[in-house]
Design an enzyme around this catalytic site. Structure first.
Site, PDB file in Angstrom:
ATOM      1  N   LYS A   1     -10.526 -20.746 -27.508  1.00  0.00           N
ATOM      2  CA  LYS A   1     -10.421 -22.027 -28.217  1.00  0.00           C
ATOM      3  C   LYS A   1     -11.286 -23.002 -27.433  1.00  0.00           C
ATOM      4  O   LYS A   1     -10.818 -24.047 -26.964  1.00  0.00           O
ATOM      5  CB  LYS A   1      -8.935 -22.446 -28.265  1.00  0.00           C
TER       6      LYS A   1
ATOM      7  N   ASP B   1       0.904  -9.137 -32.242  1.00  0.00           N
ATOM      8  CA  ASP B   1       2.010  -8.930 -33.188  1.00  0.00           C
ATOM      9  C   ASP B   1       1.515  -9.018 -34.630  1.00  0.00           C
ATOM     10  O   ASP B   1       1.945  -8.253 -35.496  1.00  0.00           O
ATOM     11  CB  ASP B   1       3.115  -9.973 -32.968  1.00  0.00           C
TER      12      ASP B   1
ATOM     13  N   TYR C   1       1.700 -19.113 -19.705  1.00  0.00           N
ATOM     14  CA  TYR C   1       3.030 -18.545 -19.481  1.00  0.00           C
ATOM     15  C   TYR C   1       3.428 -18.584 -18.008  1.00  0.00           C
ATOM     16  O   TYR C   1       4.605 -18.510 -17.671  1.00  0.00           O
ATOM     17  CB  TYR C   1       3.107 -17.096 -19.977  1.00  0.00           C
TER      18      TYR C   1
ATOM     19  N   ASP D   1      -8.011 -19.715 -34.123  1.00  0.00           N
ATOM     20  CA  ASP D   1      -7.490 -20.015 -35.466  1.00  0.00           C
ATOM     21  C   ASP D   1      -8.231 -19.181 -36.517  1.00  0.00           C
ATOM     22  O   ASP D   1      -7.625 -18.626 -37.441  1.00  0.00           O
ATOM     23  CB  ASP D   1      -7.575 -21.521 -35.780  1.00  0.00           C
TER      24      ASP D   1
END
Ligand code: NAD
Length: 353
Positions: free
Chosen positions: A188, A248, A138, A220
């Site tokens: 990951k 979320d 980000y 994942d």
């Protein structure tokens, strides 16, 4: 202890009033505090022309902790971007260098029907997601969209320094220590070098926390496990992007937005505490809002900034008892329970304390 209180917009002032009454009710036994109120968001734009006025910034910097209601509303949606209420939130998080976001997802057994998952999968769920908030893809450079071989190419950079990983790791290990002593680090590493470093640093750090059991999971799989068997987790720690998505997902497991608190901490455990929901303009000013997420945010403040574990647990136990006794605001109401408004819910928590 100096608490900067920022009620904000919409239901913010109503829910904050109840949280402050609850804090007043647990004053004592090592907890003594002063409250200084200031403006943030739309109300600050109306009064001063900016969503994060200088006076608010000064109070927030001087305070030990900040308790915030919510910001925003349709009347400010057409303002230029830099004057939007949400800009106030981004500004305060950035200015105070709040890099650690703590989002618990708790599903009280009495509210199990509010979840879209089967009650036996989620009932009694109690997990904490620790998300890094100021780094990762980000914020990484270089970034942009450029022309290459006669077409547009978009690119971003995932980057974490060892020190950034270490400081969020410490927050997560410390939080696990205060809970079930299990920490799952999500990465990951099978495809991203950046997250291989993440895993390596977490393993190094675990030597300082022999009492906390560290495990690792690929993101994942973590997304799947959260809906398959969420109760296997205690604390999860992850980077900004994975944390954005997983926190979320975890909050939706509970199905009741009016119940979820959150904390954002700096390196000295100074924190900004706020409910996960917004300013709910549709019910603002009607005395209908659920104040429990804000009351539980105040409990988090006692635990993480002031290290008052017993006071925090007292508030959380009072909330559990109130739910067990059947008190419900509209957002969590079910037939057969007792419908109450914002103030009555606050009264019930205080009576239970
Ligand atoms: P919202 O969370 O405000 O509301 C979504 C729905 O949940 C609404 O139906 C609302 O009535 C209900 N709800 C939320 N909190 C509740 C509570 N405590 N008790 C009972 N019901 C509750 O999200 P939204 O409608 O998408 O956004 C409204 C405004 O809030 C927008 O201006 C948005 O930008 C802002 N917002 C602010 C924050 C924040 O301050 N951190 C977060 C999200 C949205």
């Amino acid at each position: 202890m100096k608490i900067c209180v920022l009620p904000g917009d919409g239901i913010g002032p109503e829910i904050m009033e109840q949280a402050l009454r609850v804090l007043e009710a647990v004053r004592g036994d090592g907890f003594d505090f002063v409250v200084e109120k200031a403006l943030i968001g739309g109300c600050a734009v109306d009064a001063t022309g900016t969503p994060y006025p200088e006076a608010t910034s000064k109070l927030a910097k001087e305070a030990d902790a900040i308790l915030l209601g919510a910001v925003g509303g349709p009347q400010w949606d057409s303002l230029p971007r830099e004057q939007r209420p949400e800009r106030g939130l981004l500004a305060i998080r950035k200015e105070l260098n709040l890099f650690a976001n703590l989002r618990p997802a708790i599903l009280y057994p009495e509210l199990a029907n509010a979840s879209t998952l089967k009650p036996e999968v989620v009932s009694g769920l109690d997990i904490l997601i620790v998300r890094e908030l100021t780094g990762d893809i980000y914020f990484g450079q270089p970034r942009g969209i450029r022309e290459e071989n006669a077409e547009r190419v978009g690119f971003n950079t995932m980057v974490y320094s060892e020190s950034e990983i270490r400081r969020i790791g410490k927050v997560a290990f410390e939080a696990a220590r205060k809970r079930g002593k299990k920490l799952c680090s999500v990465d990951k590493m099978n495809v991203l070098e950046c997250t291989q470093l993440w895993r390596d640093v977490m393993i190094e750090l675990s030597a300082d926390y022999p009492d906390v059991e560290l495990s690792h999971m690929l993101v994942d799989n973590a997304a799947m496990q959260l809906v398959r068997a969420p109760k296997q987790f205690d604390v999860m720690v992850t980077g900004n992007m994975f944390g954005d998505i997983l926190s979320d997902e975890a909050s939706m497991l509970t199905g009741s937005i009016g119940m979820l608190p959150s904390a954002s901490l700096d390196a000295n455990n100074k924190g900004l505490y706020e409910p996960s929901h917004g300013s709910a303009p549709d019910i603002a000013g009607k005395g209908l809002a659920n104040p429990l997420a804000t009351i539980l945010s105040a409990a988090m403040m006692l635990r993480y900034t002031f290290n008052l574990e017993a006071h925090a647990t007292r508030i959380e136990t009072a909330v559990k008892k109130v739910l067990a006794a059947g008190y419900r605001t509209g957002d969590i109401y079910e037939a057969g329970t007792r419908s109450v408004g914002t103030k009555e819910m606050g009264d019930a928590v205080i009576a239970s304390l």
